[in-house]
Motif scaffolding. Sequence first.
Motif, PDB file in Angstrom:
ATOM      1  N   ASN A  43      10.408 -31.600  13.532  1.00  0.00           N
ATOM      2  CA  ASN A  43       9.432 -30.652  13.975  1.00  0.00           C
ATOM      3  C   ASN A  43       8.040 -31.081  13.376  1.00  0.00           C
ATOM      4  O   ASN A  43       7.938 -32.027  12.557  1.00  0.00           O
ATOM      5  N   ASP A  65      17.157 -18.473  18.227  1.00  0.00           N
ATOM      6  CA  ASP A  65      16.569 -19.791  17.614  1.00  0.00           C
ATOM      7  C   ASP A  65      17.213 -20.964  17.000  1.00  0.00           C
ATOM      8  O   ASP A  65      17.104 -22.091  16.977  1.00  0.00           O
ATOM      9  N   ARG A  66      18.453 -20.573  16.517  1.00  0.00           N
ATOM     10  CA  ARG A  66      19.420 -21.410  15.992  1.00  0.00           C
ATOM     11  C   ARG A  66      20.650 -21.110  16.272  1.00  0.00           C
ATOM     12  O   ARG A  66      20.910 -19.774  16.333  1.00  0.00           O
ATOM     13  N   ARG A  93      19.044 -32.353  17.605  1.00  0.00           N
ATOM     14  CA  ARG A  93      17.531 -33.123  17.842  1.00  0.00           C
ATOM     15  C   ARG A  93      17.953 -34.616  17.376  1.00  0.00           C
ATOM     16  O   ARG A  93      17.552 -35.455  18.149  1.00  0.00           O
ATOM     17  N   ASP A 121       7.929 -28.908  18.636  1.00  0.00           N
ATOM     18  CA  ASP A 121       7.524 -27.665  18.392  1.00  0.00           C
ATOM     19  C   ASP A 121       6.473 -27.100  19.118  1.00  0.00           C
ATOM     20  O   ASP A 121       6.540 -26.333  19.882  1.00  0.00           O
ATOM     21  N   PHE A 141      12.710 -29.209   7.397  1.00  0.00           N
ATOM     22  CA  PHE A 141      11.676 -28.625   8.088  1.00  0.00           C
ATOM     23  C   PHE A 141      10.425 -28.438   7.685  1.00  0.00           C
ATOM     24  O   PHE A 141       9.568 -27.503   8.164  1.00  0.00           O
ATOM     25  N   ASN A 175       6.494 -21.881   6.802  1.00  0.00           N
ATOM     26  CA  ASN A 175       5.669 -22.555   8.029  1.00  0.00           C
ATOM     27  C   ASN A 175       5.360 -21.937   9.056  1.00  0.00           C
ATOM     28  O   ASN A 175       5.821 -20.749   9.599  1.00  0.00           O
ATOM     29  N   SER A 193       9.075 -26.087  21.386  1.00  0.00           N
ATOM     30  CA  SER A 193      10.263 -25.149  21.112  1.00  0.00           C
ATOM     31  C   SER A 193       9.520 -23.896  20.453  1.00  0.00           C
ATOM     32  O   SER A 193       9.119 -23.630  19.455  1.00  0.00           O
ATOM     33  N   PHE A 198      18.566 -28.120  22.142  1.00  0.00           N
ATOM     34  CA  PHE A 198      17.894 -28.990  21.003  1.00  0.00           C
ATOM     35  C   PHE A 198      17.995 -30.551  21.454  1.00  0.00           C
ATOM     36  O   PHE A 198      17.501 -31.391  21.108  1.00  0.00           O
ATOM     37  N   TRP A 243       5.875 -21.833  12.323  1.00  0.00           N
ATOM     38  CA  TRP A 243       6.757 -21.475  13.440  1.00  0.00           C
ATOM     39  C   TRP A 243       7.471 -20.054  12.869  1.00  0.00           C
ATOM     40  O   TRP A 243       7.765 -19.173  13.598  1.00  0.00           O
ATOM     41  N   ARG A 244       7.926 -20.125  11.758  1.00  0.00           N
ATOM     42  CA  ARG A 244       8.889 -18.816  11.168  1.00  0.00           C
ATOM     43  C   ARG A 244       7.735 -17.801  11.150  1.00  0.00           C
ATOM     44  O   ARG A 244       8.270 -16.708  11.700  1.00  0.00           O
ATOM     45  N   PRO A 269      19.200 -27.049  15.028  1.00  0.00           N
ATOM     46  CA  PRO A 269      18.403 -28.056  15.801  1.00  0.00           C
ATOM     47  C   PRO A 269      18.313 -29.319  15.359  1.00  0.00           C
ATOM     48  O   PRO A 269      18.065 -30.366  15.833  1.00  0.00           O
TER      49      PRO A 269
END
Length: 327
Positions: free
Chosen positions: A234, A125-126, A184, A262, A208, A49, A282, A147, A51-52, A180
């Motif tokens: 997300n 991030d996590r 969340r 996000d 996600f 994705n 995020s 989160f 984001w990654r 997350p």
Amino acid sequence: MNRRTMLATAAAIGIGFVTLATAASADGLPPLEKKDRYKVGFSQMESNNPWRIAETKSFHDTAEKCGWDLIATDAAGSAAKQVADVDSMIAQGIDVLFLPPREEKPLIPAVMKAKAAGIPTFLVDRSVDPNVARPGEHFVAFLGSDFIDQGRRVAEWTLENFKGEKGIIVELEGTTGSSPANDRRKGFDDVMAQHDNMTIVASQSGDFARDLGRQVMETLLQAHPDVNIVYAHNDEMAIGAIQALELAGRKPGEDVLIVSIDGTRDALQAIIDGKMGVTVESSPFFGPLACEVMQRYANGETIEPWVQVKDRIFTSANAAENLAGAY
Ligand code: GZL
């Protein structure tokens, strides 16, 4: 005790332990000597994705100016492979490890092995299960957002902007067992539990991912055709949900409110197009922060257990002006 309290407590204990350990034995955190170049490990969990992809690019873009010989791996969505990737980087003699643990429990062995090998680890991030591994004791620090607060802010925006009498909510959860997703859900659900006119009728993981988010939304829509709010952990799943709703003849932004987290380019565009109401940021751009914190640690500083990233909120008021910088 929520994560924030636990982290603070752990930190207090952790700092106590580190102080004691440093003073009393070698059980403290592995040090990081100051030198011109470092062999840096970055163990990415997947690249499925935007984001990654943006996060991994952020580390590559930072490497040269921060003196890193970067080894970046991709676990393709497998926590077990991510553990194996960390093993491999330890064997390659990395000086420091940046790890976004895909899930809170399966990545504990990677954290423990890195410490045992004398390699300082920063979680980005996590995070991992704070009952088992703690900042200041097993890893240096967690670099990331709050989160729980992200979920809370989405709920508060929804309460302020939902126009209906009764909210019939479908929740699309992130990766099962990830920090997350856990937080969340807690942040959003705890706020909604205080409002009798808001009901979460279904909550299911879309991992996600956009396409799984779409498939889960299609299924939940069959069971709950009266849904009028969709909360996605997300933006990728939110976009997938919008696709599912439109295929079913619904009008996201008119007869169903989409709220998410996000701040991706597609989400900002969906807000501009009137199909999504809000996305709480995020940020994936961890490279510069990782460089800064690592340099502080190499200079002998004690790093705060949680290096917290602050998040903006994107709505129709500011989505257009932020589109150019989105990923
Ligand atoms: C948040 C990060 C989450 C993003 C998702 O720090 O772990 O993982 O919100 C991503 O988009 O998959």
